[in-house]
Design an enzyme around this catalytic site. Structure first.
Site, PDB file in Angstrom:
ATOM      1  CG  ASP A 159     -47.481  14.293 -75.468  1.00 40.81           C
ATOM      2  OD1 ASP A 159     -47.147  15.482 -75.580  1.00 40.81           O
ATOM      3  OD2 ASP A 159     -47.393  13.460 -76.392  1.00 40.81           O
ATOM      4  CE  LYS A 174     -50.457  13.642 -78.148  1.00 41.74           C
ATOM      5  NZ  LYS A 174     -49.692  13.834 -79.378  1.00 41.74           N
TER       6      LYS A 174
HETATM    7  O1  C5P Z   1     -41.623  13.124 -73.074  1.00 43.11           O
HETATM    8  P1  C5P Z   1     -41.831  11.965 -74.011  1.00 43.11           P
HETATM    9  O2  C5P Z   1     -41.267  10.700 -73.461  1.00 43.11           O
HETATM   10  O3  C5P Z   1     -43.222  11.841 -74.502  1.00 43.11           O
HETATM   11  O4  C5P Z   1     -40.954  12.308 -75.299  1.00 43.11           O
HETATM   12  C1  C5P Z   1     -40.509  11.316 -76.173  1.00 43.11           C
HETATM   13  C2  C5P Z   1     -39.380  11.872 -77.023  1.00 43.11           C
HETATM   14  O5  C5P Z   1     -39.874  12.836 -77.949  1.00 43.11           O
HETATM   15  C3  C5P Z   1     -38.290  12.601 -76.257  1.00 43.11           C
HETATM   16  O6  C5P Z   1     -37.330  11.697 -75.761  1.00 43.11           O
HETATM   17  C4  C5P Z   1     -37.717  13.511 -77.317  1.00 43.11           C
HETATM   18  O7  C5P Z   1     -36.828  12.797 -78.165  1.00 43.11           O
HETATM   19  C5  C5P Z   1     -38.936  13.872 -78.143  1.00 43.11           C
HETATM   20  N1  C5P Z   1     -39.528  15.155 -77.716  1.00 43.11           N
HETATM   21  C6  C5P Z   1     -38.867  16.328 -78.047  1.00 43.11           C
HETATM   22  N2  C5P Z   1     -39.396  17.515 -77.635  1.00 43.11           N
HETATM   23  C7  C5P Z   1     -40.559  17.576 -76.968  1.00 43.11           C
HETATM   24  C8  C5P Z   1     -41.269  16.388 -76.647  1.00 43.11           C
HETATM   25  C9  C5P Z   1     -40.707  15.185 -77.048  1.00 43.11           C
HETATM   26  O8  C5P Z   1     -37.806  16.303 -78.676  1.00 43.11           O
HETATM   27  N3  C5P Z   1     -41.035  18.762 -76.585  1.00 43.11           N
END
Ligand code: C5P
Length: 306
Positions: A141, A13
């Site tokens: 995501d 994406k």
């Molecule tokens: O959810 P995911 O593992 O993809 O997110 C990776 C990191 O990105 C999270 O641990 C966080 O530090 C950051 N993040 C964030 N806010 C979001 C999505 C991701 O701070 N909405």
């Protein structure tokens, strides 16, 4: 006789728009984003097995991808088994086409594809609603790559509303050898904001996707979308990788309508008028030593292929 097997494909994406709000106590930031799934894919082959095992291969550098419980696809398979009371295991073979740590949701696509593959393999038939719930527990995501297309993401990015997008948008992606860490880029944005750095805007008071973005998507109007492409993570990504500013400038010089850092980077996404222009931009970038790919969006989310 060979064991039953399922092949699922899920897309990478681009965040066409990524507005980042304040950081919450759980470490996540509230977002207003627009995702578009593009024609660069992860393929997951799931085969019935006694244990949970995983192997990774592909066109992109996979040397940094873990094959144990740190891998999001492995966690997805185990979460689904635990939820549905499945006692057998699965062998996952993942062919990566989306750059690793590139800001294009490759790991999230693996997790989404694994949920769909294991659901079919084990015959658990959870349905989209339950799969979406599991996806949201795995990462911000993951729900989007399950659904694909073009969608507005709020909350952590996991609360989705489909967005109308007419026709097709042509993008040229410029890949990097070295990945960037998503948590570190979010952290860096907070630091830049705390320092009142001129490159990083304060968190917006109201997190909304601008109407102009949605209108351009609805009209299939690449020229209208180009000037409103925006990513709050671009400043911290460029702070880490100043060379990317040059890549963006080169892309525009070669004819792209506009461009931005994809997600937390370092992949650069350049929006083009159409297929022919994208081909030219890709060729010119390659001739100057960049690793450039022409893709298009929107494309569907995680789907069973065989
Ligand atoms: O959810 P995911 O593992 O993809 O997110 C990776 C990191 O990105 C999270 O641990 C966080 O530090 C950051 N993040 C964030 N806010 C979001 C999505 C991701 O701070 N909405």
């Amino acid at each position: 006789m060979s064991s039953p097997s399922v092949h699922v494909r899920a897309p990478g994406k681009i965040n066409v728009y990524l507005g980042v709000g304040p950081r919450h106590d759980d470490g996540y930031h509230s977002l207003a984003t627009v995702f578009q799934a593009v024609s660069l894919y992860e393929d997951v082959y799931a085969t019935l097995a006694d244990e949970f095992t995983l192997e990774v291969f592909g066109d992109v550098d996979v040397s940094d991808v873990p094959t144990d419980d740190r891998n999001l696809a492995m966690r997805a398979a185990k979460l689904l088994a635990q939820t549905a009371g499945i006692t057998s295991g699965v062998h996952l073979r993942i062919r990566k086409g989306v750059p690793v740590a590139g800001g294009m949701g490759g790991g999230s696509a693996d997790a989404a594809a694994t949920l769909v593959a294991c659901d079919a393999l084990w015959g658990t038939d959870l349905g989209m609603h339950r799969l979406h719930e599991l996806a949201a527990r795995l990462g911000a995501d993951v729900p989007f790559t399950l659904h694909g297309g073009t969608a507005i993401g709020t909350g952590r990015g996991d609360e989705l509303t489909p967005a109308l997008a007419r026709g097709r948008f042509d993008w040229v992606l410029v890949l990097s050898d070295q990945g960037l860490s998503t948590p570190e880029i979010y952290r860096k944005l907070d630091v830049l904001r705390a320092q009142d750095a001129p490159v990083a805007d304060d968190p917006p008071l109201s997190l909304d996707v601008p109407l102009a973005v949605l209108q351009a998507l609805r009209a299939g109007d690449a020229a209208g979308l180009a000037p409103v492409l925006m990513n709050d993570l671009e400043a911290p990504a460029l702070a880490d990788r100043p060379d990317l500013a040059r890549v963006l400038a080169d892309g525009i010089r070669f004819g792209a309508l506009g461009g931005l850092v994809s997600g937390s980077g370092p992949t650069i996404a350049l929006l083009c008028e159409g297929s022919e222009q994208a081909q030219t931009v890709q060729n010119e970038l390659q001739a100057t030593g960049h690793d450039a790919l022409h893709v298009h969006g929107p494309v569907p989310g995680a789907r069973v292929i065989a």
